[in-house]
Scaffold this motif. Structure first.
Motif, PDB file in Angstrom:
ATOM      1  N   PRO A 164       0.812  -1.230   0.000  1.00 30.35           N
ATOM      2  CA  PRO A 164       0.000   0.000   0.000  1.00 30.35           C
ATOM      3  C   PRO A 164       0.845   1.279   0.000  1.00 30.35           C
ATOM      4  CG  PRO A 164      -0.788  -1.531   1.667  1.00 30.35           C
ATOM      5  CD  PRO A 164       0.481  -2.105   1.108  1.00 30.35           C
ATOM      6  N   ARG A 165       2.029   1.237   0.607  1.00 33.01           N
ATOM      7  CA  ARG A 165       2.890   2.428   0.601  1.00 33.01           C
ATOM      8  C   ARG A 165       3.343   2.744  -0.821  1.00 33.01           C
ATOM      9  NH1 ARG A 165       5.689  -0.057   5.572  1.00 33.01           N
ATOM     10  NH2 ARG A 165       6.363  -1.346   3.876  1.00 33.01           N
ATOM     11  N   GLU A 166       3.613   1.706  -1.597  1.00 32.98           N
ATOM     12  CA  GLU A 166       3.983   1.909  -3.002  1.00 32.98           C
ATOM     13  C   GLU A 166       2.800   2.504  -3.763  1.00 32.98           C
ATOM     14  OE1 GLU A 166       5.690  -0.525  -6.884  1.00 32.98           O
ATOM     15  OE2 GLU A 166       5.095  -1.649  -5.116  1.00 32.98           O
ATOM     16  N   GLY A 167       1.601   2.001  -3.484  1.00 36.63           N
ATOM     17  CA  GLY A 167       0.396   2.522  -4.129  1.00 36.63           C
ATOM     18  C   GLY A 167       0.208   4.000  -3.877  1.00 36.63           C
ATOM     19  N   ARG A 168       0.473   4.439  -2.653  1.00 33.16           N
ATOM     20  CA  ARG A 168       0.318   5.859  -2.316  1.00 33.16           C
ATOM     21  C   ARG A 168       1.289   6.731  -3.095  1.00 33.16           C
ATOM     22  NH1 ARG A 168      -1.140   3.923   2.871  1.00 33.16           N
ATOM     23  NH2 ARG A 168       0.968   3.908   3.683  1.00 33.16           N
ATOM     24  N   LYS A 169       2.449   6.188  -3.435  1.00 29.56           N
ATOM     25  CA  LYS A 169       3.436   6.948  -4.210  1.00 29.56           C
ATOM     26  C   LYS A 169       3.046   7.022  -5.685  1.00 29.56           C
ATOM     27  CE  LYS A 169       7.285   5.529  -1.285  1.00 29.56           C
ATOM     28  NZ  LYS A 169       8.437   4.635  -1.221  1.00 29.56           N
ATOM     29  N   ILE A 170       2.311   6.024  -6.158  1.00 27.29           N
ATOM     30  CA  ILE A 170       1.945   5.933  -7.571  1.00 27.29           C
ATOM     31  C   ILE A 170       0.634   6.656  -7.871  1.00 27.29           C
ATOM     32  CG2 ILE A 170       1.337   4.323  -9.432  1.00 27.29           C
ATOM     33  CD1 ILE A 170       2.997   2.226  -7.763  1.00 27.29           C
TER      34      ILE A 170
END
Length: 87
Positions: free
Chosen positions: A64-70
């Motif tokens: 989810p942290r990667e999703g927030r960056k994308i």
């Protein structure tokens, strides 16, 4: 695919996947935040966008942290798709 073309396609997909029938691609600015004060999407919408990336571009976001960056804005999503798409 050219960046401008990808961004236009992405806007159309966001409208379709999230059922934002009152919007047109022209209503979504490339640098407008997708969440909060920008487009006003919520956490359920973020899950739908992750499904969109998997289904349309072969991009599997597990963290989810990667999703927030994308999932910041159309520009960020388009850059990520161009660098990581498998379809």
């Amino acid at each position: 695919m050219e960046t401008a073309e990808l961004k236009e396609q992405l806007k159309q997909q966001i409208i379709k996947f999230l059922n934002l029938t009152d919007l047109t691609p022209a209503d979504i600015k490339d640098d407008e935040p997708l969440f909060g004060d920008g487009l006003g999407l919520d956490s359920i919408d973020s899950l739908e966008l992750i499904v969109l990336l998997k289904k349309e571009y072969g991009i599997d976001i597990k963290d989810p942290r990667e999703g927030r960056k994308i999932l910041v804005d159309v520009n960020t999503m388009a850059e990520y798709i161009q660098a990581n798409a498998t379809k």
